[in-house]
Design a protein around this motif. Structure first.
Motif, PDB file in Angstrom:
ATOM      1  N   GLY A 197       0.801  -1.219   0.000  1.00  0.00           N
ATOM      2  CA  GLY A 197       0.000   0.000   0.000  1.00  0.00           C
ATOM      3  C   GLY A 197       0.829   1.261   0.000  1.00  0.00           C
ATOM      4  N   LYS A 198       1.963   1.261  -0.723  1.00  0.00           N
ATOM      5  CA  LYS A 198       2.858   2.426  -0.715  1.00  0.00           C
ATOM      6  C   LYS A 198       2.187   3.640  -1.358  1.00  0.00           C
ATOM      7  CE  LYS A 198       5.872  -0.018  -2.963  1.00  0.00           C
ATOM      8  NZ  LYS A 198       5.197  -1.333  -2.907  1.00  0.00           N
ATOM      9  N   SER A 239      -1.052   4.266  -1.823  1.00  0.00           N
ATOM     10  CA  SER A 239      -2.164   4.742  -0.992  1.00  0.00           C
ATOM     11  C   SER A 239      -1.657   5.441   0.253  1.00  0.00           C
ATOM     12  CB  SER A 239      -3.060   3.558  -0.607  1.00  0.00           C
ATOM     13  OG  SER A 239      -3.601   2.935  -1.748  1.00  0.00           O
ATOM     14  N   PHE A 240      -0.582   4.922   0.818  1.00  0.00           N
ATOM     15  CA  PHE A 240      -0.012   5.494   2.035  1.00  0.00           C
ATOM     16  C   PHE A 240       0.393   6.950   1.826  1.00  0.00           C
ATOM     17  CE2 PHE A 240       4.032   6.179   4.419  1.00  0.00           C
ATOM     18  CZ  PHE A 240       3.475   6.258   5.691  1.00  0.00           C
ATOM     19  N   VAL A 241       1.001   7.234   0.674  1.00  0.00           N
ATOM     20  CA  VAL A 241       1.435   8.611   0.405  1.00  0.00           C
ATOM     21  C   VAL A 241       0.262   9.471  -0.050  1.00  0.00           C
ATOM     22  CG1 VAL A 241       2.952  10.049  -0.994  1.00  0.00           C
ATOM     23  CG2 VAL A 241       3.768   7.853  -0.148  1.00  0.00           C
ATOM     24  N   ARG A 242      -0.531   8.942  -0.972  1.00  0.00           N
ATOM     25  CA  ARG A 242      -1.602   9.759  -1.559  1.00  0.00           C
ATOM     26  C   ARG A 242      -2.702  10.077  -0.540  1.00  0.00           C
ATOM     27  NH1 ARG A 242      -2.113   9.347  -7.498  1.00  0.00           N
ATOM     28  NH2 ARG A 242      -0.418   8.096  -8.340  1.00  0.00           N
ATOM     29  N   ALA A 243      -3.169   9.025   0.161  1.00  0.00           N
ATOM     30  CA  ALA A 243      -4.305   9.225   1.065  1.00  0.00           C
ATOM     31  C   ALA A 243      -3.880   9.407   2.517  1.00  0.00           C
ATOM     32  CB  ALA A 243      -5.262   8.028   0.964  1.00  0.00           C
ATOM     33  N   ILE A 267       8.861   2.767  -4.061  1.00  0.00           N
ATOM     34  CA  ILE A 267       9.571   1.770  -4.848  1.00  0.00           C
ATOM     35  C   ILE A 267       9.451   0.419  -4.177  1.00  0.00           C
ATOM     36  CG2 ILE A 267      11.742   2.347  -3.683  1.00  0.00           C
ATOM     37  CD1 ILE A 267      13.222   1.505  -6.214  1.00  0.00           C
ATOM     38  N   ARG A 268       9.248  -0.592  -4.988  1.00  0.00           N
ATOM     39  CA  ARG A 268       9.222  -1.946  -4.444  1.00  0.00           C
ATOM     40  C   ARG A 268      10.602  -2.315  -3.914  1.00  0.00           C
ATOM     41  NH1 ARG A 268       6.469  -5.958  -8.665  1.00  0.00           N
ATOM     42  NH2 ARG A 268       8.267  -7.130  -7.934  1.00  0.00           N
ATOM     43  N   SER A 269      10.614  -3.015  -2.802  1.00  0.00           N
ATOM     44  CA  SER A 269      11.885  -3.333  -2.148  1.00  0.00           C
ATOM     45  C   SER A 269      12.776  -4.204  -3.010  1.00  0.00           C
ATOM     46  CB  SER A 269      11.613  -4.026  -0.802  1.00  0.00           C
ATOM     47  OG  SER A 269      10.742  -5.126  -0.969  1.00  0.00           O
ATOM     48  N   ASP A 270      12.196  -5.050  -3.887  1.00  0.00           N
ATOM     49  CA  ASP A 270      13.026  -5.921  -4.706  1.00  0.00           C
ATOM     50  C   ASP A 270      13.669  -5.179  -5.878  1.00  0.00           C
ATOM     51  OD1 ASP A 270      10.441  -5.615  -5.641  1.00  0.00           O
ATOM     52  OD2 ASP A 270      10.443  -7.478  -6.760  1.00  0.00           O
ATOM     53  N   PHE A 287      11.054   2.318   5.312  1.00  0.00           N
ATOM     54  CA  PHE A 287      10.553   0.990   4.984  1.00  0.00           C
ATOM     55  C   PHE A 287       9.114   0.833   5.489  1.00  0.00           C
ATOM     56  CE2 PHE A 287      15.115   0.553   4.837  1.00  0.00           C
ATOM     57  CZ  PHE A 287      15.289  -0.190   3.677  1.00  0.00           C
ATOM     58  N   LEU A 288       8.252   0.459   4.578  1.00  0.00           N
ATOM     59  CA  LEU A 288       6.833   0.302   4.872  1.00  0.00           C
ATOM     60  C   LEU A 288       6.454  -1.150   4.640  1.00  0.00           C
ATOM     61  CD1 LEU A 288       4.208   1.944   5.578  1.00  0.00           C
ATOM     62  CD2 LEU A 288       3.724   1.870   3.123  1.00  0.00           C
TER      63      LEU A 288
END
Length: 1013
Positions: free
Chosen positions: A442-443, A445-449, A571-574, A595-596
């Motif tokens: 949910g990266k 959504s976490f930033v936007r909302a 960014i995806r961690s991988d 890190f989320l």
């Protein structure tokens, strides 16, 4: 980055704002506490402004002047403080964090458990102070709660008691609010964890009694921690009633506080409630309740309710209810008949319901005040961010489904309060932050909302700009810059202007930052640039120079913490290991990694239950919620699955009972089957011929790395000859919430993508398609890039594939049964046509080569025969030459023998000629015939010399013939013949000479002949 080392300073008197700070990256949490006290109590000379055990140190970061390592050598008597490097049991002191009148706090490492802790040492060995110190440890240890500082151990060192506490990094609340007015939702968001901590303490019979912003820490992880239960009062059990505390007037209370405390021996086994002496007042003036001011009233848990109300009032209104704060003004608190000012009178824009809750917390008679922390908590929770702040439209779902939350969805975004607070703190000091997490965390959504709405509610003017790199990341940046540079036409309408701006960004990476900073300063606002789906830079942009230009622009935007611009990317961690290709960008980004992970159980529960409650619904049974949480805790991409499953439940809700039912949950197959069954049902609804096209569409929308791909609508239309067919299919899939179409501008026009990556991992049908096409996925991506470049360059034949790639393309064509876009099909046709043409050319060249080789072989055969014959002739001539050489050698030997013999004969002739001349002189009267014979003899001598010369010539020719026998055999034969003739001539000459001699003998008589002989 500023870090408040908060856990180290619970319960110490404050020494002032000038405490030393030597560590450059650490700002202790108490550095501004004295300023706060000065604000509330300007007359610092008045002892009534601070009450007993309420002064606190400004915890600097001083270091000891010497650092002995042996504990015994440092011991200078009872009560001496340890120094840096000392080992206290299994703790090693690292550095001093702060020191005050009552004690010193050290940062230490726990060598047994491998963690950092804060150790608080008491300066005084006064029994009463020691007992209160132990009391603080006991009360803090009893309050086991996530929002209360943790105490690990209590002990004694050289006669000084010490306490080992949790080491916190963050900022005290007085620094977070910094005298500003906070949005009501943010203030409630901060205070709810504090009230939860109070509820836990009150349940243990413990009252804080000194609650204030300086005792509340907002850690870097977003956690709220309540400190300093050191002067807490333990409520008495019914069997042990408290001593009656004498009621004092405010003036008497101040005078009592100014008196030195009584010192006496205390028995640690006695009731700890007696530590509150008769008439003693404890607390901090601006936050003290009326009962604390009055001194004689019984102080209980409602004192903390008052302090919480004061802090809420101050955060929302921007000032204390009794502002301006002076001693006489504050003393009004003790007058029960004079009510406190109402919040709505000082902040008219506050929700009346929230204002009533705060006003009820500040009712002076404690019996009329909000009765307990649990009640206050229930009253505040509805005003948390997103809680009941708007009414949903009829049939509007409170869940987002598979779509990402947007800024407009902030009211229904739950479960991330702690992380949002931590990120807000982080971007305050870090200009570039990367939100890193696995797919489905949910990266976006976490930033936007989450982050963006909180920033906009913070009281500062914030503007959010959101971009995605896509296939043209510099164009994405150009799209947000173009409106700010005064362009008369939009960047999307003027292709030439777009290309010109893109080239400028490529050549001047600092240009974007300059434009944004100019705008921010001109409009007096801050700007947040959010780069969503940053991994697209590596999955969709094959040109490394394009990627480097984009990251250089981002570095130029977020270049300093004092700038009004912040850059946050998800960014995806991988994909994090791809970032170091730009070393400068990675060095800056590494300082802002955030890190989320997927939310914990409580966060998932909030995200599941609270939206339904906001809509006035509830889950039918608690076991239903527990079952969903149990599945989600062990599922990758839990958040989108939760949202989708909840959306499915909402669509099958029982509206009459306002319930989300267990029957609906079971019928959809639970969490695991919700998404797959939905996607399969949508696929089953399609006509048979459309399913193959749907398969091609989904495969096209997934990159070889199995991430979402952004594809233009025009490119999808190329999958079939009927453009309307693909339009109908995408519209259907978008309506089914499996695809999403972005109709914004840009060079690509409308774009299509899968609604969420969880669909890639959780839909078995799509996974099967991907597995079946695993061999083709990489080739298709290569084909797309090559065909696009070929088409963009005017279908240049030099860009067509050659060699082994053509063979791979032919194998792909044989096994691939799906539809290809027209450009890709044309590219393959051109590749195959060129390969066929090249094959024909090769065949013609091979045929001509074969014919040439046949002729060459025939000529070679004839030449071989001739050469063979010549070789045989040469061998024959060599044999003849060898024979001639042997004969020449024999002739040479014979010539040498003849020469030797001739020489011998010549010597004999010459000798006899001398004898003859001698005899001729003696016989002058000899016959004339003797004279003639003498003349003839001379002539023959000359001939003999010529013969000898010829013999030498023959010898030379023999030698020459020996050397060149293979090349000139005829000369050897001639030399042989010459030698033979010379020999014959010599023999003839000798024979004639013998005959002549015989004739002379016969003519001259025997005496002369005998002489000649």
């Amino acid at each position: 980055m500023n870090k408040s080392e908060a856990g180290a300073r619970s319960g110490f008197p404050q020494a002032g704002a000038g405490a030393a700070r030597s560590a450059p990256n650490v700002v202790e949490d108490r550095t501004q506490a004295a300023d706060m006290d000065a604000l509330f109590a300007p007359d610092t000379a008045n002892p009534s402004q601070r009450f007993q055990e309420n002064s606190r140190p400004s915890t600097g970061d001083g270091h000891s002047s010497h650092n002995p390592t042996n504990e015994d050598t440092q011991h200078s008597g009872p009560g001496s403080m340890p120094s840096v490097g000392t080992r206290v049991q299994h703790y090693e002191l690292i550095r001093e964090l702060g020191s005050g009148g009552m004690g010193t706090v050290f940062l230490a490492r726990d060598t047994r458990l491998g963690r950092r802790v804060a150790i608080k040492f008491l300066h005084s060995t006064n029994p009463e102070v020691t007992k209160r110190f132990i009391l603080e440890a006991r009360t803090t240890a009893r309050c086991s709660h996530e929002n209360i500082v943790i105490i690990y151990e209590v002990g004694e060192f050289r006669g000084n008691p010490f306490m080992v506490l949790e080491y916190l990094q963050g900022q005290p609340l007085n620094k977070v609010i910094a005298g500003q007015r906070l949005p009501p939702a943010r203030a409630v968001e901060i205070m709810v964890p504090v009230v939860r901590a109070l509820a836990a303490a009150h349940a243990q019979g413990i009252v804080h009694r000194d609650l204030k912003p300086d005792n509340i820490i907002v850690t870097e992880s977003g956690t709220i921690k309540v400190l300093d239960f050191g002067i807490a009062k333990v409520l008495q059990d019914p069997e042990h009633p408290l001593e009656h505390e004498q009621e004092l007037s405010p003036q008497a209370a101040a005078a009592a506080a100014a008196m030195p405390p009584a010192v006496g021996a205390l028995n640690l086994s006695e009731d700890i409630s007696n530590l509150t002496r008769r008439g003693a007042i404890m607390g901090t003036l601006p936050y003290m309740s009326p009962e604390q001011w009055r001194g004689g009233d019984k102080v209980d848990h409602r004192t903390d309710i008052w302090a919480a109300g004061i802090m809420l009032f101050r955060m929302i209104a921007g000032k204390h209810p009794l502002d301006p704060l002076r001693g006489p003004q504050l003393s009004v608190t003790a007058h029960l008949g004079e009510p406190m000012p109402r919040l709505r009178d000082m902040a008219s824009d506050v929700d009346p319901a929230l204002a009533d809750v705060i006003d009820r917390s500040l009712i002076k008679p404690k019996d009329q005040r909000i009765p307990d922390a649990a009640t206050l908590l229930r009253a505040l929770e509805p005003f948390l961010p997103g809680r009941y702040t708007r009414e949903l439209r009829m049939d509007e779902s409170p869940y987002a489904g598979l779509s990402s939350f947007q800024e407009a969805d902030a009211d229904r975004f739950f479960g991330r309060s702690r992380e949002i607070a931590a990120l807000v703190n982080r971007i305050g000091v870090q200009p570039l932050v990367a939100v890193v997490g696995p797919s489905g965390a949910g990266k976006s959504s976490f930033v936007r909302a989450g982050l963006v709405p909180v920033l906009k509610r913070s009281g500062e003017a914030w503007e959010a700009l959101v971009i995605r790199p896509g296939r043209n990341p510099l164009s994405a940046l150009a799209n947000i810059v173009a409106p700010m540079v005064g362009s008369s036409t939009t960047i999307n309408e003027d292709v030439a202007a777009q290309q010109q701006l893109v080239e400028r960004l490529r050549n001047e990476p600092g240009y974007v930052g300059s434009v944004l900073r100019t705008r921010a300063r001109r409009e007096r606002r801050k700007i947040l640039v959010f780069v969503d789906q940053f991994e697209e830079l590596y999955t969709l942009v094959p040109d490394s120079s394009e990627r480097m230009a984009f990251t250089a622009c981002l570095s130029g935007i977020a270049d300093d913490a004092t700038s009004p611009i912040r850059v946050v990317l998800s960014i995806r961690s991988d994909f994090l290991d791809r970032v170091p290709e730009d070393e400068r960008f990675m060095s800056e980004l590494s300082q802002g990694l955030f890190f989320l992970n997927a939310p914990g159980r409580e966060g998932l529960k909030d995200a599941l239950v609270q939206p339904a409650e906001m809509a006035g619904y509830r889950f039918e049974t608690p076991s239903m919620v527990e079952n969903m949480l149990q599945h989600l805790e062990s599922t990758q991409g839990a958040l989108p699955l939760l949202q989708f499953a909840a959306t499915q439940l909402w669509e099958h809700r029982d509206a009459s009972r306002r319930l989300l039912t267990s029957e609906s949950y079971e019928s959809m197959g639970g969490i695991a089957g919700a998404l797959a069954s939905h996607a399969d049902s949508i696929l089953a609804e399609l006509p048979f011929q459309a399913r193959g096209l749907a398969r091609s569409v989904f495969l096209r929308l997934v990159t070889p790395e199995r991430t979402r791909a952004i594809v233009s609508m025009d490119e999808l239309r190329e999958l079939t000859k009927d453009a309307s067919e693909i339009q109908v299919l995408t519209d259907h899939l978008v309506q089914a919430r499996l695809l999403v179409v972005q109709t914004g501008g840009g060079a690509m026009g409308a774009t299509v993508e899968i609604v969420h990556e969880s669909l890639i991992h959780s839909w078995p049908t799509l996974k099967r398609w991907l597995d079946e096409g695993q061999e083709d996925s990489g080739f298709l991506e290569q084909l797309r890039n090559a065909s696009r470049q070929w088409h963009a360059k005017g279908r240049d034949n030099d860009l067509l594939w050659r060699g082994e790639v053509v063979e791979e393309a032919q194998r792909f064509k044989r096994r691939y049964h799906g539809e290809l876009p027209q450009v890709q099909q044309d590219f393959l046709d051109a590749v195959f046509a060129q390969a066929a043409k090249s094959t024909r050319r090769k065949r013609a060249l091979v045929g001509g080569g074969v014919a040439f080789l046949v002729i060459l072989v025939a000529i070679s055969a004839v030449a071989l025969v001739v050469i063979r014959k010549a070789q045989q002739e040469a061998e024959k001539q060599a044999v003849v030459a060898k024979v001639a050489e042997g004969q020449a050698r024999q002739s040479e030997a014979a010539a040498k023998a003849a020469e030797a013999e001739a020489k011998q004969r010549l010597a004999e002739v010459q000798a006899k000629e001398l004898e003859r001349q001698k005899a001729q002189e003696e016989a002058e009267a000899a016959n004339a015939q003797v004279a003639v014979a003498n003349d003839e003899l001379q002539t023959k001598n000359t001939e003999l010399l010529d013969a000898l010369k010829k013999a030498k010539i023959a010898q030379w020719r023999a030698k020459y013939a020996k050397k060149n026998a293979e090349q000139n055999a005829s000369e050897a034969l001639l030399a042989k013949q010459e030698a033979i003739r010379a020999a014959e001539q010599l023999q003839n000459l000798l024979r004639r000479e013998q005959e002549r001699v015989q004739r002379l003998q016969n003519q001259l008589g025997s005496p002369v002949i005998d002489d000649l002989k």
